[in-house]
Design a protein around this motif. Structure first.
Motif, PDB file in Angstrom:
ATOM      1  N   LEU A  64      14.342 -13.905   3.910  1.00 30.38           N
ATOM      2  CA  LEU A  64      12.975 -14.331   3.639  1.00 30.38           C
ATOM      3  C   LEU A  64      12.386 -13.491   2.503  1.00 30.38           C
ATOM      4  O   LEU A  64      12.667 -12.294   2.402  1.00 30.38           O
ATOM      5  N   PRO A  65      11.593 -14.084   1.643  1.00 31.62           N
ATOM      6  CA  PRO A  65      10.983 -13.305   0.555  1.00 31.62           C
ATOM      7  C   PRO A  65      10.012 -12.268   1.096  1.00 31.62           C
ATOM      8  O   PRO A  65       9.425 -12.442   2.165  1.00 31.62           O
ATOM      9  N   CYS A  66       9.845 -11.181   0.354  1.00 30.66           N
ATOM     10  CA  CYS A  66       8.993 -10.079   0.797  1.00 30.66           C
ATOM     11  C   CYS A  66       7.520 -10.408   0.558  1.00 30.66           C
ATOM     12  O   CYS A  66       7.111 -10.713  -0.566  1.00 30.66           O
ATOM     13  N   ILE A  67       6.727 -10.323   1.607  1.00 31.27           N
ATOM     14  CA  ILE A  67       5.293 -10.578   1.526  1.00 31.27           C
ATOM     15  C   ILE A  67       4.596  -9.281   1.120  1.00 31.27           C
ATOM     16  O   ILE A  67       4.765  -8.241   1.757  1.00 31.27           O
ATOM     17  N   HIS A  68       3.811  -9.332   0.053  1.00 25.24           N
ATOM     18  CA  HIS A  68       3.189  -8.124  -0.473  1.00 25.24           C
ATOM     19  C   HIS A  68       1.830  -8.450  -1.076  1.00 25.24           C
ATOM     20  O   HIS A  68       1.474  -9.619  -1.240  1.00 25.24           O
ATOM     21  N   ARG A  69       1.073  -7.412  -1.402  1.00 20.76           N
ATOM     22  CA  ARG A  69      -0.225  -7.603  -2.055  1.00 20.76           C
ATOM     23  C   ARG A  69      -0.539  -6.401  -2.934  1.00 20.76           C
ATOM     24  O   ARG A  69      -0.074  -5.279  -2.681  1.00 20.76           O
ATOM     25  N   ALA A  70      -1.329  -6.644  -3.959  1.00 21.03           N
ATOM     26  CA  ALA A  70      -1.856  -5.549  -4.772  1.00 21.03           C
ATOM     27  C   ALA A  70      -2.982  -4.867  -4.002  1.00 21.03           C
ATOM     28  O   ALA A  70      -3.707  -5.512  -3.235  1.00 21.03           O
ATOM     29  N   PRO A  71      -3.160  -3.563  -4.205  1.00 22.88           N
ATOM     30  CA  PRO A  71      -4.226  -2.857  -3.487  1.00 22.88           C
ATOM     31  C   PRO A  71      -5.575  -3.028  -4.169  1.00 22.88           C
ATOM     32  O   PRO A  71      -5.648  -3.317  -5.363  1.00 22.88           O
ATOM     33  N   VAL A  72      -6.627  -2.853  -3.410  1.00 23.60           N
ATOM     34  CA  VAL A  72      -7.950  -2.691  -4.018  1.00 23.60           C
ATOM     35  C   VAL A  72      -7.963  -1.314  -4.670  1.00 23.60           C
ATOM     36  O   VAL A  72      -7.641  -0.310  -4.038  1.00 23.60           O
ATOM     37  N   GLU A  73      -8.305  -1.279  -5.941  1.00 23.46           N
ATOM     38  CA  GLU A  73      -8.217  -0.034  -6.694  1.00 23.46           C
ATOM     39  C   GLU A  73      -9.238   0.992  -6.183  1.00 23.46           C
ATOM     40  O   GLU A  73     -10.304   0.639  -5.699  1.00 23.46           O
ATOM     41  N   ASN A  74      -8.868   2.252  -6.304  1.00 24.08           N
ATOM     42  CA  ASN A  74      -9.812   3.318  -5.992  1.00 24.08           C
ATOM     43  C   ASN A  74     -10.883   3.369  -7.066  1.00 24.08           C
ATOM     44  O   ASN A  74     -10.589   3.246  -8.262  1.00 24.08           O
ATOM     45  N   GLU A  75     -12.124   3.539  -6.645  1.00 20.81           N
ATOM     46  CA  GLU A  75     -13.239   3.519  -7.595  1.00 20.81           C
ATOM     47  C   GLU A  75     -13.082   4.609  -8.652  1.00 20.81           C
ATOM     48  O   GLU A  75     -12.807   5.767  -8.346  1.00 20.81           O
ATOM     49  N   GLY A  76     -13.218   4.193  -9.907  1.00 18.79           N
ATOM     50  CA  GLY A  76     -13.142   5.145 -11.004  1.00 18.79           C
ATOM     51  C   GLY A  76     -11.750   5.619 -11.348  1.00 18.79           C
ATOM     52  O   GLY A  76     -11.587   6.575 -12.114  1.00 18.79           O
ATOM     53  N   GLU A  77     -10.719   4.963 -10.800  1.00 19.70           N
ATOM     54  CA  GLU A  77      -9.343   5.401 -11.028  1.00 19.70           C
ATOM     55  C   GLU A  77      -8.486   4.235 -11.513  1.00 19.70           C
ATOM     56  O   GLU A  77      -8.483   3.173 -10.914  1.00 19.70           O
ATOM     57  N   TYR A  78      -7.766   4.439 -12.591  1.00 17.59           N
ATOM     58  CA  TYR A  78      -6.850   3.422 -13.097  1.00 17.59           C
ATOM     59  C   TYR A  78      -5.492   3.566 -12.397  1.00 17.59           C
ATOM     60  O   TYR A  78      -5.103   4.650 -11.976  1.00 17.59           O
ATOM     61  N   ARG A  79      -4.794   2.436 -12.326  1.00 15.34           N
ATOM     62  CA  ARG A  79      -3.424   2.451 -11.821  1.00 15.34           C
ATOM     63  C   ARG A  79      -2.458   2.445 -13.010  1.00 15.34           C
ATOM     64  O   ARG A  79      -2.733   1.845 -14.044  1.00 15.34           O
ATOM     65  N   LEU A  80      -1.319   3.096 -12.839  1.00 14.37           N
ATOM     66  CA  LEU A  80      -0.228   3.019 -13.807  1.00 14.37           C
ATOM     67  C   LEU A  80       0.962   2.445 -13.061  1.00 14.37           C
ATOM     68  O   LEU A  80       1.498   3.095 -12.145  1.00 14.37           O
ATOM     69  N   LEU A  81       1.366   1.244 -13.444  1.00 13.09           N
ATOM     70  CA  LEU A  81       2.323   0.462 -12.657  1.00 13.09           C
ATOM     71  C   LEU A  81       3.440  -0.085 -13.526  1.00 13.09           C
ATOM     72  O   LEU A  81       3.178  -0.721 -14.556  1.00 13.09           O
ATOM     73  N   LEU A  82       4.661   0.135 -13.102  1.00 11.44           N
ATOM     74  CA  LEU A  82       5.820  -0.529 -13.698  1.00 11.44           C
ATOM     75  C   LEU A  82       6.148  -1.740 -12.832  1.00 11.44           C
ATOM     76  O   LEU A  82       6.245  -1.623 -11.610  1.00 11.44           O
ATOM     77  N   ILE A  83       6.368  -2.882 -13.483  1.00 11.90           N
ATOM     78  CA  ILE A  83       6.669  -4.099 -12.725  1.00 11.90           C
ATOM     79  C   ILE A  83       7.558  -5.020 -13.541  1.00 11.90           C
ATOM     80  O   ILE A  83       7.442  -5.080 -14.767  1.00 11.90           O
ATOM     81  N   CYS A  84       8.459  -5.700 -12.863  1.00 13.63           N
ATOM     82  CA  CYS A  84       9.247  -6.751 -13.495  1.00 13.63           C
ATOM     83  C   CYS A  84       9.866  -7.657 -12.412  1.00 13.63           C
ATOM     84  O   CYS A  84       9.857  -7.305 -11.250  1.00 13.63           O
TER      85      CYS A  84
END
Length: 232
Positions: free
Chosen positions: A212-232
């Motif tokens: 079965l495919p993996c069920i996932h979600r992006a998080p709600v970002e922390n206020e005032g903080e950027y995310r650095l994410l590698l994705i492909c």
């Protein structure tokens, strides 16, 4: 809300990139984690990068142009290595500086943005790779703790009201609008947070997929903080 990777039959752990890409998904296991505790100051990288839009792709030359301390340089070396090994493997990794993703608020009964628990789909055999280097990290959920939203009677009825075509085309309508990719989690569900620094491989819905495919979600970002994410 979260529990450790070792508690989950959904997650396999590996210690090398080779194991990450060559270990087969099986049974309930549809997520693999190359568990790491990387050294380096990723916040230093984030503070020196420029956000041009809510999502800004960061390229190798952008990283190389940064004037970093020893700890910042260690962080940069890891990111560059991850980008290179994934590229050599045949993937197309992107490094994103994120303030937030676009929200889908068109309907009050279903959302198709990445903050909703969902699966990825592809017409060819592939996997999703991701690593959060800085900021809030994504969550995954066991498939047994979630239900496809299009199968929930109340939601399905409202989607049928939206549909304006022959009954035999309804399933195609659901796929074309990505409604079928989204899931409602159970009240007692236990999402697993993917954490910072680990490189993950998640199962995708494709014609040759054996699990079965993996069920996932992006998080709600922390206020005032950027995310650095590698994705492909």
């Amino acid at each position: 809300m979260s529990h450790t990777f070792s508690d989950s039959s959904q997650i396999g752990t590996v210690s090398t990139f080779a194991e990450l890409v060559h270990t087969d998904f099986r049974g309930e296991m549809n997520a693999l984690c190359w568990h790491r505790n990387p050294e380096g100051d990723f916040n230093e990288i984030v503070t020196q990068l420029s956000l041009k839009e809510n999502i800004t792709e960061v390229f190798r030359e952008d990283l190389m142009a940064l004037n970093l301390s020893e700890k910042g340089n260690k962080a940069r070396e890891l990111i560059l290595k991850d980008l290179q090994v994934l590229t050599d493997f045949g993937a197309s990794p992107a490094l994103n500086l994120l303030k937030c993703y676009d929200r889908d608020d068109e309907f009050d009964f279903i959302s198709t943005d990445v903050y909703s628990f969902h699966v990825d789909r592809s017409p060819i055999a592939t996997d999703t790779f991701l690593c959060t280097y800085h900021g809030a990290a994504s969550d995954i959920i066991p498939n047994s703790q979630a239900e496809q939203k299009i199968l929930i009677p109340e939601i399905r009825a409202k989607l049928q009201e939206l549909y304006d075509g022959p009954s035999e085309g309804f399933d195609d309508f659901l796929k074309e609008n990505y409604f079928d990719l989204h899931y409602q989690v159970q009240a007692d569900a236990k999402p697993v947070n993917l954490g910072v620094g680990h490189l993950w491989r998640l199962a995708v819905d494709h014609p040759k997929q054996q699990v079965l495919p993996c069920i996932h979600r992006a998080p709600v970002e922390n206020e005032g903080e950027y995310r650095l994410l590698l994705i492909c």
